[in-house]
Design an enzyme around this catalytic site. Sequence first.
Site, PDB file in Angstrom:
ATOM      1  N   GLU A 245     -61.070 -17.648 -12.607  1.00  0.00           N
ATOM      2  CA  GLU A 245     -60.034 -16.647 -13.025  1.00  0.00           C
ATOM      3  C   GLU A 245     -58.700 -17.254 -13.843  1.00  0.00           C
ATOM      4  O   GLU A 245     -58.035 -17.857 -12.934  1.00  0.00           O
ATOM      5  CB  GLU A 245     -59.770 -15.751 -11.918  1.00  0.00           C
ATOM      6  CG  GLU A 245     -58.423 -14.801 -12.275  1.00  0.00           C
ATOM      7  CD  GLU A 245     -58.127 -13.728 -11.009  1.00  0.00           C
ATOM      8  OE1 GLU A 245     -58.381 -14.192  -9.949  1.00  0.00           O
ATOM      9  OE2 GLU A 245     -57.311 -12.978 -11.306  1.00  0.00           O
TER      10      GLU A 245
ATOM     11  N   LYS B 133     -63.502 -14.531 -14.711  1.00  0.00           N
ATOM     12  CA  LYS B 133     -62.724 -13.343 -14.495  1.00  0.00           C
ATOM     13  C   LYS B 133     -61.350 -13.549 -15.341  1.00  0.00           C
ATOM     14  O   LYS B 133     -60.372 -13.989 -14.868  1.00  0.00           O
ATOM     15  CB  LYS B 133     -62.427 -13.157 -13.056  1.00  0.00           C
ATOM     16  CG  LYS B 133     -61.110 -12.192 -12.799  1.00  0.00           C
ATOM     17  CD  LYS B 133     -61.323 -12.041 -11.186  1.00  0.00           C
ATOM     18  CE  LYS B 133     -60.169 -10.989 -10.944  1.00  0.00           C
ATOM     19  NZ  LYS B 133     -60.233 -10.468  -9.494  1.00  0.00           N
TER      20      LYS B 133
ATOM     21  N   ARG C 244     -55.605  -4.042  -8.064  1.00  0.00           N
ATOM     22  CA  ARG C 244     -54.638  -3.017  -8.141  1.00  0.00           C
ATOM     23  C   ARG C 244     -55.250  -1.723  -8.719  1.00  0.00           C
ATOM     24  O   ARG C 244     -54.836  -0.705  -8.216  1.00  0.00           O
ATOM     25  CB  ARG C 244     -53.289  -3.101  -8.854  1.00  0.00           C
ATOM     26  CG  ARG C 244     -52.216  -4.107  -7.963  1.00  0.00           C
ATOM     27  CD  ARG C 244     -51.486  -4.881  -8.807  1.00  0.00           C
ATOM     28  NE  ARG C 244     -52.003  -6.059  -9.864  1.00  0.00           N
ATOM     29  CZ  ARG C 244     -51.329  -6.688 -10.366  1.00  0.00           C
ATOM     30  NH1 ARG C 244     -49.926  -6.461 -10.828  1.00  0.00           N
ATOM     31  NH2 ARG C 244     -52.019  -7.530 -11.075  1.00  0.00           N
TER      32      ARG C 244
HETATM   33  C1  5MM Z   1     -55.817  -8.664  -4.943  1.00  0.00           C
HETATM   34  O1  5MM Z   1     -54.862  -9.406  -5.477  1.00  0.00           O
HETATM   35  C2  5MM Z   1     -55.324 -11.006  -5.498  1.00  0.00           C
HETATM   36  C3  5MM Z   1     -54.640 -11.885  -4.821  1.00  0.00           C
HETATM   37  O2  5MM Z   1     -53.252 -11.885  -5.336  1.00  0.00           O
HETATM   38  P1  5MM Z   1     -52.212 -13.010  -4.478  1.00  0.00           P
HETATM   39  O3  5MM Z   1     -53.164 -14.296  -4.139  1.00  0.00           O
HETATM   40  O4  5MM Z   1     -51.181 -13.162  -5.381  1.00  0.00           O
HETATM   41  O5  5MM Z   1     -52.012 -12.448  -3.232  1.00  0.00           O
HETATM   42  C4  5MM Z   1     -55.386 -11.232  -7.229  1.00  0.00           C
HETATM   43  O6  5MM Z   1     -55.625 -12.641  -7.478  1.00  0.00           O
HETATM   44  C5  5MM Z   1     -56.403 -10.503  -7.966  1.00  0.00           C
HETATM   45  O7  5MM Z   1     -57.614 -10.673  -7.146  1.00  0.00           O
HETATM   46  C6  5MM Z   1     -56.483 -10.552  -9.269  1.00  0.00           C
HETATM   47  O8  5MM Z   1     -55.092 -10.855  -9.862  1.00  0.00           O
HETATM   48  C7  5MM Z   1     -56.954  -9.322  -9.810  1.00  0.00           C
HETATM   49  O9  5MM Z   1     -56.455  -8.305  -9.240  1.00  0.00           O
HETATM   50  P2  5MM Z   1     -55.611  -7.015 -10.210  1.00  0.00           P
HETATM   51  O10 5MM Z   1     -54.855  -6.508  -9.652  1.00  0.00           O
HETATM   52  O11 5MM Z   1     -54.567  -7.891 -11.115  1.00  0.00           O
HETATM   53  O12 5MM Z   1     -56.836  -6.525 -10.789  1.00  0.00           O
END
Ligand code: 5MM
Length: 338
Positions: free
Chosen positions: A178, A220, A293
């Site tokens: 990612e 990703k 999110r």
């Molecule tokens: C769910 O959020 C993941 C963890 O974030 P932190 O390590 O900052 O707590 C994040 O990595 C997430 O898997 C990805 O960014 C994709 O989430 P979104 O919300 O961008 O779809």
Amino acid sequence: MNLAELNKVAEAMVAPGKGILAADESSGTIKKRFDAINVESTEENRRDYRELMFRATEAMSNHISGVILYDETLRQNAKDGTPLARVIEQAGAIPGIKVDAGAKPLPFSPGETVTEGLDGLRERLAEYYKLGARFAKWRAVIDIAPGIPSWNCINANAQALARYAALCQEAQIVPIVEPEVLMDGDHTIERCAEVTEWTLKEVFQQLFYARVALEGIVLKPNMIISGKKCPQQASVAQVAEETIKVLKRSVPSAVPGIAYLSGGQSDVDATAHLDAMNKLGGFPWKMTFSYGRALQAAPQKAWAGKQENVAAAQQAFAHRARMNGLASKGEWNKGLEG
Ligand code: 5MM
């Protein structure tokens, strides 16, 4: 390493009609999410909230291929004592684990970060495999602002991603790779395209050097969109065209699938963009979602920490999962949002 097995898992993660639930919020992030709905971030509340999603059986069985967990969740049991990873498996989905230790300031590169977590990773992966994880996730963060990103930042993050991915495959775990180019800021869609293409090319070069087998990964990435504060917001059609264009230039066709992050887009926008790409077609990979999110905003709001709201929260989650499942096949339309 058994590449055929890794490939089988990667293909299952991007199976048509299904996608990934990113429920791997670290303690700080889940606290922020819970603060927004006035729920205290206790271990029990985090467990209850995540369990409600994993027990939304219809959604989990039909539209969710895998769930990315945080370390705490992989070790937690459901209320009835069943390990949460087992609850996920019983629904027909694959448990996965976030293994990075977060983005930390990059020395001599103001405003930029490098994701850490490689130390001891081999040992942690062996343990995660025993706990049931069959895929992992590592998120690199690339910010766009005047003068950044630098090559130093992209290179450091690409190298870390590649070493993580190789360690995963060695441990018979599929790495989700990612590299997230953030949508924060006022940059144009063209600038997002330029930085994402650069980032992806560096990442695939490093994956090659690290001897990672592309048939056994899932990518990703971010979509190619205008910065959140850019006055000129690109249309859905433009996002779809630009994203496919950049990915075709940068991602080898040996990669089984692409599971996008939502990155702060509204949940319906994230669905509409994925759907538009799959309607266009003409690319060699499966394209689906790995949303945090954009899958969870609605159920979090519906739940608000109250037991009596669990069914409504499950319904809200099931709805988004179904909409995104349709988008992964290019079969969504706005009318279905109800
Ligand atoms: C769910 O959020 C993941 C963890 O974030 P932190 O390590 O900052 O707590 C994040 O990595 C997430 O898997 C990805 O960014 C994709 O989430 P979104 O919300 O961008 O779809």
